[in-house]
Design a protein around this motif. Structure first.
Motif, PDB file in Angstrom:
ATOM      1  N   HIS A 194     145.770  49.709 110.130  1.00  0.00           N
ATOM      2  CA  HIS A 194     145.822  49.042 108.829  1.00  0.00           C
ATOM      3  C   HIS A 194     145.666  50.070 107.716  1.00  0.00           C
ATOM      4  CE1 HIS A 194     145.129  45.204 110.903  1.00  0.00           C
ATOM      5  NE2 HIS A 194     144.285  45.883 111.647  1.00  0.00           N
TER       6      HIS A 194
ATOM      7  N   LYS B 115     146.061  49.756 119.463  1.00  0.00           N
ATOM      8  CA  LYS B 115     145.504  48.896 118.426  1.00  0.00           C
ATOM      9  C   LYS B 115     146.394  48.939 117.189  1.00  0.00           C
ATOM     10  CE  LYS B 115     141.723  47.389 120.270  1.00  0.00           C
ATOM     11  NZ  LYS B 115     141.582  45.975 120.530  1.00  0.00           N
ATOM     12  N   THR B 116     146.309  47.912 116.379  1.00  0.00           N
ATOM     13  CA  THR B 116     147.030  47.885 115.115  1.00  0.00           C
ATOM     14  C   THR B 116     146.318  48.772 114.109  1.00  0.00           C
ATOM     15  OG1 THR B 116     147.745  45.626 115.548  1.00  0.00           O
ATOM     16  CG2 THR B 116     147.861  46.376 113.259  1.00  0.00           C
TER      17      THR B 116
ATOM     18  N   GLY C 285     147.141  54.015 117.450  1.00  0.00           N
ATOM     19  CA  GLY C 285     147.197  53.093 116.331  1.00  0.00           C
ATOM     20  C   GLY C 285     148.641  52.931 115.882  1.00  0.00           C
ATOM     21  N   ILE C 286     149.091  51.679 115.759  1.00  0.00           N
ATOM     22  CA  ILE C 286     150.478  51.403 115.387  1.00  0.00           C
ATOM     23  C   ILE C 286     150.514  50.617 114.085  1.00  0.00           C
ATOM     24  CG2 ILE C 286     152.578  50.180 116.055  1.00  0.00           C
ATOM     25  CD1 ILE C 286     151.859  50.746 118.942  1.00  0.00           C
ATOM     26  N   ASP C 287     151.413  51.046 113.178  1.00  0.00           N
ATOM     27  CA  ASP C 287     151.609  50.384 111.890  1.00  0.00           C
ATOM     28  C   ASP C 287     153.099  50.381 111.588  1.00  0.00           C
ATOM     29  OD1 ASP C 287     151.428  49.409 109.274  1.00  0.00           O
ATOM     30  OD2 ASP C 287     151.015  51.379 108.454  1.00  0.00           O
ATOM     31  N   ASN C 288     153.747  49.240 111.755  1.00  0.00           N
ATOM     32  CA  ASN C 288     155.187  49.099 111.518  1.00  0.00           C
ATOM     33  C   ASN C 288     155.972  50.127 112.321  1.00  0.00           C
ATOM     34  OD1 ASN C 288     154.848  46.903 109.743  1.00  0.00           O
ATOM     35  ND2 ASN C 288     154.359  48.314 108.095  1.00  0.00           N
TER      36      ASN C 288
ATOM     37  N   VAL D  58     141.869  52.260 112.103  1.00  0.00           N
ATOM     38  CA  VAL D  58     142.128  51.608 113.382  1.00  0.00           C
ATOM     39  C   VAL D  58     140.795  51.042 113.853  1.00  0.00           C
ATOM     40  CG1 VAL D  58     142.853  51.918 115.771  1.00  0.00           C
ATOM     41  CG2 VAL D  58     143.996  53.205 113.944  1.00  0.00           C
TER      42      VAL D  58
END
Length: 90
Positions: free
Chosen positions: A26, A23-24, A56-59, A36
């Motif tokens: 934020h 998931k993205t 969770g991925i952020d940039n 997330v």
């Protein structure tokens, strides 16, 4: 029937296979926290029976944590390294 997880990952140490959902992640300015949102398309949270881990991925950062059946997972920048596992991103 399609699976709810994104991929399977095998632990090379013990050979066990885990279900992983990506998931993205934020950053919420109003709460000064990383969040997330771990919901399926119908708005329901992923359950422990469906997913073992969430990433969770952020940039250029990625964190992994166990699925607890929550709709949202939160952490501050100060506590994220203690609460979630940071993954190496190349």
């Amino acid at each position: 029937m399609p699976e709810v997880y994104d991929f399977l990952a095998r632990d090379p140490a013990n050979g066990r296979v885990y279900r992983v959902q990506v998931k993205t992640m934020h950053f919420r300015e109003d709460r000064r926290s990383l969040v997330v949102y771990a919901r399926k398309g119908n708005g329901e949270p992923y359950t422990k029976d469906e997913v073992d881990y969430i990433i969770g991925i952020d940039n250029d950062r990625a964190f992994m944590f166990e699925c607890e059946g929550q709709k949202e997972y939160w952490s501050t920048e100060q506590t994220v390294s203690r609460r979630w596992i940071q993954l190496q991103v190349n």
